[in-house]
Design a protein around this motif. Structure first.
Motif, PDB file in Angstrom:
ATOM      1  N   TYR A 103       0.886   4.116  -2.780  1.00  0.00           N
ATOM      2  CA  TYR A 103       0.672   5.358  -2.443  1.00  0.00           C
ATOM      3  C   TYR A 103       1.926   6.527  -3.066  1.00  0.00           C
ATOM      4  CZ  TYR A 103      -1.279   9.213   0.314  1.00  0.00           C
ATOM      5  OH  TYR A 103      -1.618  10.429   0.880  1.00  0.00           O
ATOM      6  N   GLN A 137      -0.349  11.110   6.587  1.00  0.00           N
ATOM      7  CA  GLN A 137      -0.962  10.550   5.357  1.00  0.00           C
ATOM      8  C   GLN A 137      -1.224   9.108   5.565  1.00  0.00           C
ATOM      9  OE1 GLN A 137       1.808  12.186   2.424  1.00  0.00           O
ATOM     10  NE2 GLN A 137       0.525  13.804   1.748  1.00  0.00           N
ATOM     11  N   ALA A 138       0.103   8.533   5.812  1.00  0.00           N
ATOM     12  CA  ALA A 138      -0.130   6.973   5.957  1.00  0.00           C
ATOM     13  C   ALA A 138      -1.134   6.659   7.186  1.00  0.00           C
ATOM     14  CB  ALA A 138       1.157   6.485   6.472  1.00  0.00           C
ATOM     15  N   ASP A 185       1.708   6.806  -6.623  1.00  0.00           N
ATOM     16  CA  ASP A 185       0.228   7.572  -7.052  1.00  0.00           C
ATOM     17  C   ASP A 185       0.568   8.906  -6.818  1.00  0.00           C
ATOM     18  OD1 ASP A 185      -0.849   5.269  -8.052  1.00  0.00           O
ATOM     19  OD2 ASP A 185      -2.205   5.204  -6.169  1.00  0.00           O
ATOM     20  N   PHE A 186       1.146   9.361  -5.337  1.00  0.00           N
ATOM     21  CA  PHE A 186       1.356  10.876  -5.051  1.00  0.00           C
ATOM     22  C   PHE A 186       2.614  11.441  -4.994  1.00  0.00           C
ATOM     23  CE2 PHE A 186      -2.617   8.676  -3.627  1.00  0.00           C
ATOM     24  CZ  PHE A 186      -3.700   9.699  -4.079  1.00  0.00           C
ATOM     25  N   LYS A 210       0.843  -1.361  -0.004  1.00  0.00           N
ATOM     26  CA  LYS A 210       0.174  -0.003  -0.015  1.00  0.00           C
ATOM     27  C   LYS A 210       0.928   1.182  -0.067  1.00  0.00           C
ATOM     28  CE  LYS A 210      -3.809  -1.943   2.520  1.00  0.00           C
ATOM     29  NZ  LYS A 210      -4.847  -1.913   3.718  1.00  0.00           N
ATOM     30  N   ILE A 255       4.984  10.255   0.706  1.00  0.00           N
ATOM     31  CA  ILE A 255       4.062   9.984   1.940  1.00  0.00           C
ATOM     32  C   ILE A 255       4.706  10.485   3.069  1.00  0.00           C
ATOM     33  CG2 ILE A 255       4.888   7.571   2.369  1.00  0.00           C
ATOM     34  CD1 ILE A 255       1.932   6.625   2.826  1.00  0.00           C
ATOM     35  N   LYS A 285      -4.008   8.695   8.064  1.00  0.00           N
ATOM     36  CA  LYS A 285      -5.391   8.992   7.547  1.00  0.00           C
ATOM     37  C   LYS A 285      -5.797   8.386   6.469  1.00  0.00           C
ATOM     38  CE  LYS A 285      -6.378  13.430   7.907  1.00  0.00           C
ATOM     39  NZ  LYS A 285      -6.263  15.056   7.424  1.00  0.00           N
ATOM     40  N   ASP A 286      -4.869   7.971   5.508  1.00  0.00           N
ATOM     41  CA  ASP A 286      -5.334   7.538   4.167  1.00  0.00           C
ATOM     42  C   ASP A 286      -5.253   5.959   4.127  1.00  0.00           C
ATOM     43  OD1 ASP A 286      -5.675  10.138   3.137  1.00  0.00           O
ATOM     44  OD2 ASP A 286      -3.794  10.260   2.053  1.00  0.00           O
ATOM     45  N   LEU A 287      -4.298   5.428   4.858  1.00  0.00           N
ATOM     46  CA  LEU A 287      -3.934   4.258   4.766  1.00  0.00           C
ATOM     47  C   LEU A 287      -4.366   3.196   6.049  1.00  0.00           C
ATOM     48  CD1 LEU A 287      -0.757   4.120   2.564  1.00  0.00           C
ATOM     49  CD2 LEU A 287      -3.018   3.924   1.763  1.00  0.00           C
TER      50      LEU A 287
END
Length: 72
Positions: free
Chosen positions: A11, A22-23, A14-15, A7, A18, A25-27
């Motif tokens: 990430y 972000q890790a 894609d972005f 993951k 990280i 909140k998003d993952l």
């Protein structure tokens, strides 16, 4: 289902990078530095840069942003 390391790599691809926030909140990953350590041991070339920001009280803070190193 992807594991945490997969993951994180996706990430970053894609972005572009990280951060710990972000890790989380998003993952849903709470120990990003531990997974970065695992990824480096698996052979990924990751770099970290120190980013400066402000917290909710307007105080200066520093944190790491991880990204993949460019290969020649």
């Amino acid at each position: 289902m992807k594991n945490q390391c997969e993951k994180i790599i996706q990430y970053i691809k894609d972005f572009g990078g990280i951060t710990t926030l972000q890790a989380f909140k998003d993952l849903g990953i709470t120990r990003l530095s531990g997974r970065i350590y695992d990824l480096k041991r698996m052979g990924y070339c990751l770099k970290s840069e120190t980013v400066t920001g402000k917290n909710r009280y307007g105080e200066k803070t520093h944190y790491a942003k991880y990204s993949l190193e460019e290969t020649a």
